[in-house]
Design an enzyme around this catalytic site. Sequence first.
Site, PDB file in Angstrom:
ATOM      1  N   LYS A  13       0.831  -1.211   0.000  1.00 10.00           N
ATOM      2  CA  LYS A  13       0.000   0.000   0.000  1.00 10.00           C
ATOM      3  C   LYS A  13       0.870   1.268   0.000  1.00 10.00           C
ATOM      4  O   LYS A  13       0.595   2.195  -0.735  1.00 10.00           O
ATOM      5  CB  LYS A  13      -0.911   0.047   1.240  1.00 10.00           C
ATOM      6  CG  LYS A  13      -1.897  -1.108   1.354  1.00 10.00           C
ATOM      7  CD  LYS A  13      -2.856  -0.884   2.510  1.00 10.00           C
ATOM      8  CE  LYS A  13      -2.224  -0.817   3.883  1.00 10.00           C
ATOM      9  NZ  LYS A  13      -1.891  -2.080   4.529  1.00 10.00           N
ATOM     10  N   ARG A  84     -10.646   1.415   7.918  1.00 11.85           N
ATOM     11  CA  ARG A  84     -10.357   0.020   8.254  1.00 11.85           C
ATOM     12  C   ARG A  84     -11.574  -0.669   8.882  1.00 11.85           C
ATOM     13  O   ARG A  84     -11.517  -1.859   9.149  1.00 11.85           O
ATOM     14  CB  ARG A  84      -9.195  -0.057   9.240  1.00 11.85           C
ATOM     15  CG  ARG A  84      -7.838  -0.307   8.585  1.00 11.85           C
ATOM     16  CD  ARG A  84      -6.813  -0.243   9.704  1.00 11.85           C
ATOM     17  NE  ARG A  84      -5.590  -0.949   9.449  1.00 11.85           N
ATOM     18  CZ  ARG A  84      -4.483  -0.405   8.952  1.00 11.85           C
ATOM     19  NH1 ARG A  84      -4.469   0.833   8.562  1.00 11.85           N
ATOM     20  NH2 ARG A  84      -3.377  -1.118   8.843  1.00 11.85           N
ATOM     21  N   ARG A 123      11.315  -5.539   5.478  1.00 17.84           N
ATOM     22  CA  ARG A 123      11.200  -4.112   5.202  1.00 17.84           C
ATOM     23  C   ARG A 123      11.672  -3.236   6.368  1.00 17.84           C
ATOM     24  O   ARG A 123      11.669  -3.649   7.518  1.00 17.84           O
ATOM     25  CB  ARG A 123       9.774  -3.757   4.802  1.00 17.84           C
ATOM     26  CG  ARG A 123       8.815  -3.702   5.944  1.00 17.84           C
ATOM     27  CD  ARG A 123       7.448  -3.344   5.429  1.00 17.84           C
ATOM     28  NE  ARG A 123       6.472  -3.388   6.491  1.00 17.84           N
ATOM     29  CZ  ARG A 123       5.177  -3.164   6.319  1.00 17.84           C
ATOM     30  NH1 ARG A 123       4.704  -2.941   5.114  1.00 17.84           N
ATOM     31  NH2 ARG A 123       4.355  -3.203   7.335  1.00 17.84           N
ATOM     32  N   ARG A 155      10.209  -1.731  11.723  1.00 16.47           N
ATOM     33  CA  ARG A 155       9.051  -1.288  12.506  1.00 16.47           C
ATOM     34  C   ARG A 155       8.823  -2.237  13.682  1.00 16.47           C
ATOM     35  O   ARG A 155       8.965  -3.445  13.531  1.00 16.47           O
ATOM     36  CB  ARG A 155       7.803  -1.280  11.616  1.00 16.47           C
ATOM     37  CG  ARG A 155       7.642   0.009  10.878  1.00 16.47           C
ATOM     38  CD  ARG A 155       6.607  -0.066   9.804  1.00 16.47           C
ATOM     39  NE  ARG A 155       5.350  -0.658  10.236  1.00 16.47           N
ATOM     40  CZ  ARG A 155       4.265  -0.693   9.472  1.00 16.47           C
ATOM     41  NH1 ARG A 155       4.288  -0.182   8.259  1.00 16.47           N
ATOM     42  NH2 ARG A 155       3.154  -1.252   9.908  1.00 16.47           N
ATOM     43  N   ARG A 166      -2.219  -8.836  12.817  1.00 15.97           N
ATOM     44  CA  ARG A 166      -2.634  -7.794  11.866  1.00 15.97           C
ATOM     45  C   ARG A 166      -3.369  -8.396  10.665  1.00 15.97           C
ATOM     46  O   ARG A 166      -4.336  -7.818  10.171  1.00 15.97           O
ATOM     47  CB  ARG A 166      -1.412  -6.990  11.411  1.00 15.97           C
ATOM     48  CG  ARG A 166      -0.941  -6.046  12.506  1.00 15.97           C
ATOM     49  CD  ARG A 166       0.475  -5.601  12.311  1.00 15.97           C
ATOM     50  NE  ARG A 166       0.641  -4.822  11.106  1.00 15.97           N
ATOM     51  CZ  ARG A 166       1.819  -4.665  10.508  1.00 15.97           C
ATOM     52  NH1 ARG A 166       2.894  -5.262  10.983  1.00 15.97           N
ATOM     53  NH2 ARG A 166       1.911  -3.929   9.434  1.00 15.97           N
TER      54      ARG A 166
END
Length: 206
Positions: A13, A84, A123, A155, A166
């Site tokens: 995204k 969401r 990432r 993160r 998640r």
Amino acid sequence: MVYIITGGPATGKGTRSDILAKALDIAHISTGEILREVAKTNKDIKDKLSKGELISDEIITELLRERLSKDDCKKGFILDGYPRTLNQIYLLNDLLEELGRKIDKVIELTAPDELVFKRILERKSCEKCGKMYGIDFPSKVENVCDDCGGTLVVRTDDTKETLKARIDTYNKNSKEILDYYRNVGLLKTVDSSAHPEEIVKQATED
Ligand code: AMP
């Protein structure tokens, strides 16, 4: 111009929104990014983010309202990570009405689970400007941001355990969101294994 980019964790995204925002010269608004900034000084939000839990609709919508009033949103914006929940859809409808805007398209990004796990565990983002790097977009110098020279960090919610929470949260809430936008004729599904630049064509064609 108003676009919404939706999809589970690590479906690309952020990178697709960046590409589209640059191509259309509009703002990229990531609610995750806004919350990570707030979490630097708010322990409650920090704890929720590290557990992969959603922040309350009221708090996130207020933060969004504030962000959308800034000058860089005048021409338009891409919402990445919002709405969401079904309630956030209704809150967004009210907010857009207040701003005199309408949604052009809602893009759902999909990716196979193996790719999601690979992307997420590799990432990193810049701790200074928030720019994301990953398997498709590595930095030129290891752990250094190409744009501002900041340090790249993992993160705190990018762990196998949090990722599972998640993905579960996304699957639980996404169906009604996708159904809603499909029913009003705004939904377009895009395979995120396609070349990232494809997003511009997919978003702007009828
Ligand atoms: P993201 O960067 O979009 O993956 O979001 C990271 C985390 O921020 C999520 O796992 C949630 O904890 C929180 N978050 C982001 N957007 C929202 C939202 N629209 N509503 C509630 N929580 C959110």
